[in-house]
Scaffold this motif. Structure first.
Motif, short mmCIF file in Angstrom:
data_model
loop_
_atom_site.label_atom_id
_atom_site.label_comp_id
_atom_site.label_asym_id
_atom_site.label_seq_id
_atom_site.Cartn_x
_atom_site.Cartn_y
_atom_site.Cartn_z
N ARG A 9 36.48 43.26 47.81
CA ARG A 9 37.55 42.26 47.92
C ARG A 9 37.08 41.05 48.73
NH1 ARG A 9 41.53 40.86 51.55
NH2 ARG A 9 43.43 39.95 50.59
N ARG A 10 36.41 41.32 49.85
CA ARG A 10 35.93 40.22 50.68
C ARG A 10 34.93 39.36 49.94
NH1 ARG A 10 38.21 37.44 54.04
NH2 ARG A 10 37.41 35.85 52.65
N ASP A 11 34.04 40.00 49.17
CA ASP A 11 33.03 39.26 48.40
C ASP A 11 33.69 38.41 47.31
OD1 ASP A 11 31.04 40.31 49.94
OD2 ASP A 11 30.38 41.81 48.46
N ILE A 12 34.72 38.94 46.65
CA ILE A 12 35.42 38.17 45.62
C ILE A 12 36.08 36.94 46.24
CG2 ILE A 12 37.35 38.17 43.97
CD1 ILE A 12 36.78 41.16 43.53
N LEU A 13 36.76 37.13 47.37
CA LEU A 13 37.42 36.01 48.04
C LEU A 13 36.41 34.95 48.45
CD1 LEU A 13 39.99 37.97 50.23
CD2 LEU A 13 40.53 36.42 48.34
N ASP A 14 35.25 35.39 48.96
CA ASP A 14 34.20 34.45 49.37
C ASP A 14 33.69 33.66 48.17
OD1 ASP A 14 34.42 35.20 52.00
OD2 ASP A 14 32.68 36.55 51.97
N GLU A 15 33.51 34.36 47.03
CA GLU A 15 33.01 33.69 45.83
C GLU A 15 34.03 32.69 45.28
OE1 GLU A 15 29.97 33.92 43.78
OE2 GLU A 15 29.44 34.35 45.85
N LEU A 16 35.30 33.06 45.32
CA LEU A 16 36.36 32.15 44.86
C LEU A 16 36.41 30.89 45.72
CD1 LEU A 16 39.24 34.71 44.13
CD2 LEU A 16 37.97 33.40 42.43
N GLU A 17 36.28 31.06 47.03
CA GLU A 17 36.30 29.92 47.94
C GLU A 17 35.04 29.06 47.79
OE1 GLU A 17 36.87 31.57 51.79
OE2 GLU A 17 38.93 32.21 51.39
N LYS A 76 41.78 29.37 35.57
CA LYS A 76 42.00 30.82 35.44
C LYS A 76 40.76 31.50 34.87
CE LYS A 76 44.99 34.25 33.26
NZ LYS A 76 46.29 34.52 32.62
N MET A 77 40.15 30.90 33.85
CA MET A 77 38.92 31.43 33.26
C MET A 77 37.81 31.48 34.30
SD MET A 77 38.92 29.33 29.66
CE MET A 77 37.19 29.68 29.37
N ALA A 78 37.71 30.42 35.12
CA ALA A 78 36.66 30.35 36.13
C ALA A 78 36.83 31.45 37.18
CB ALA A 78 36.65 28.98 36.80
N ALA A 79 38.07 31.71 37.58
CA ALA A 79 38.33 32.75 38.57
C ALA A 79 37.92 34.13 38.05
CB ALA A 79 39.82 32.75 38.95
N GLU A 80 38.20 34.38 36.78
CA GLU A 80 37.81 35.67 36.19
C GLU A 80 36.29 35.78 36.09
OE1 GLU A 80 38.50 38.23 32.09
OE2 GLU A 80 40.03 36.78 32.73
N ASP A 114 33.35 28.51 44.95
CA ASP A 114 33.31 27.79 43.68
C ASP A 114 34.16 26.53 43.76
OD1 ASP A 114 33.84 26.96 40.93
OD2 ASP A 114 32.93 28.88 40.35
N PRO A 115 33.56 25.34 43.59
CA PRO A 115 34.31 24.09 43.74
C PRO A 115 35.34 23.84 42.64
CG PRO A 115 32.09 23.65 42.94
CD PRO A 115 32.14 25.11 43.30
N SER A 116 35.25 24.56 41.52
CA SER A 116 36.19 24.34 40.42
C SER A 116 37.49 25.13 40.59
CB SER A 116 35.55 24.72 39.08
OG SER A 116 35.31 26.12 39.01
N ILE A 117 37.57 25.92 41.67
CA ILE A 117 38.72 26.80 41.88
C ILE A 117 39.41 26.48 43.21
CG2 ILE A 117 39.45 29.21 42.17
CD1 ILE A 117 36.94 30.02 40.58
N ASP A 118 40.74 26.38 43.16
CA ASP A 118 41.54 26.29 44.38
C ASP A 118 41.98 27.70 44.73
OD1 ASP A 118 43.21 25.80 46.46
OD2 ASP A 118 44.63 24.54 45.36
N ALA A 119 41.25 28.33 45.64
CA ALA A 119 41.47 29.75 45.92
C ALA A 119 42.69 30.02 46.79
CB ALA A 119 40.23 30.34 46.59
N ALA A 120 43.31 28.96 47.31
CA ALA A 120 44.41 29.15 48.27
C ALA A 120 45.58 29.93 47.68
CB ALA A 120 44.88 27.80 48.77
N ALA A 121 45.83 29.78 46.39
CA ALA A 121 47.00 30.42 45.76
C ALA A 121 46.62 31.65 44.94
CB ALA A 121 47.74 29.41 44.88
N ILE A 122 45.40 32.15 45.11
CA ILE A 122 44.94 33.32 44.35
C ILE A 122 44.87 34.53 45.28
CG2 ILE A 122 43.06 34.34 43.01
CD1 ILE A 122 42.27 31.56 42.12
N GLY A 123 45.53 35.61 44.86
CA GLY A 123 45.47 36.86 45.61
C GLY A 123 44.52 37.84 44.95
N VAL A 124 43.87 38.68 45.75
CA VAL A 124 42.91 39.66 45.25
C VAL A 124 43.19 41.02 45.87
CG1 VAL A 124 40.47 40.31 45.07
CG2 VAL A 124 41.13 37.88 45.00
N SER A 125 43.26 42.04 45.03
CA SER A 125 43.31 43.42 45.51
C SER A 125 42.29 44.23 44.73
CB SER A 125 44.72 44.01 45.36
OG SER A 125 45.09 44.08 43.99
#
Length: 215
Positions: free
Chosen positions: A7-15, A46-50, A17-28
């Motif tokens: 989970r921590r690694d996914i959050l770090d990767e989302l943050e 959404k595609m980029a986050a996946e 990536d400059p094409s993604i605004d990770a602030a409103a994305i939750g991960v479990s």
């Protein structure tokens, strides 16, 4: 690898990536299955986050529950989205002229018709997803049958053996008509994805069921 570390690694990767605004994305994450929730500003985001989540080590599967919420001032009428979708499909030289139909309802695009190759099916979907106002795509494009089941099976097995990312000995291929079933064990999510892409690369394949276990 623990679910907490994944989970921590996914959050770090989302943050990262400059094409993604990770602030409103939750991960479990539970047993290696990553669930993405929250909302983003476009279907492309959404595609980029996946895609970002897929490349994180330890991820075995993804449940994408992210909503697309276009800002009110950037909303597009359905007829405008449909016209732009037809234009972008027409401009793509890899896609057959006049073979793809487009329907749009409340920003949701449905693609129908018949193409020769899976890459054409996905190219049409990916192109439309990037258009402004699109909140989702249903792709019901069918693939024209070109070869027999035995030929499909042989070509897939050859493709798996050629791919450096794949341990082909652990993968079993079953083919019925134009449907392919992949079974067996692989070492990583990326290897599972690569095997599925190898199956889709063979002409005449209309359905791929990926039952490969990541372990």
């Amino acid at each position: 690898m623990s679910d907490l570390k994944i989970r921590r690694d996914i959050l770090d990767e989302l943050e990262f990536d400059p094409s993604i605004d990770a602030a409103a994305i939750g991960v479990s994450v539970q047993n290696g299955v990553a669930t993405l929730s929250g909302h983003v500003r476009s279907c492309a985001e959404k595609m980029a986050a996946e895609a970002v989540t897929r490349r994180v080590k330890g991820v075995r599967a993804i449940a994408d529950e992210i909503d697309v919420r276009w800002p009110e001032q950037k909303r597009h009428a359905d007829d405008e989205i449909a016209a732009r979708a037809l234009d972008i499909i027409t401009w793509d030289t890899a896609l057959p002229d006049g073979a793809i139909d487009v329907k749009v309802q409340r920003g949701w695009v449905t693609l129908s018709g018949e193409v020769r190759w899976h890459f054409q099916r996905m190219a049409a979907e990916n192109a439309v997803k990037k258009l402004g106002g699109v909140v989702g795509v249903t792709n019901i494009l069918t693939i024209r049958k070109l070869v027999g089941a035995s030929d499909i099976k042989e070509r897939i097995e050859q493709a798996l053996r050629r791919n450096a990312e794949i341990e082909a000995d652990g993968i079993r291929v079953r083919v019925a008509d134009s449907k392919v079933v992949l079974e067996g064990d692989v070492h990583a999510w990326s290897e599972r994805h690569a095997a599925e892409q190898a199956a889709w690369s063979v002409p005449g394949v209309a359905i791929v069921e990926n039952h490969l276990h990541v372990g």
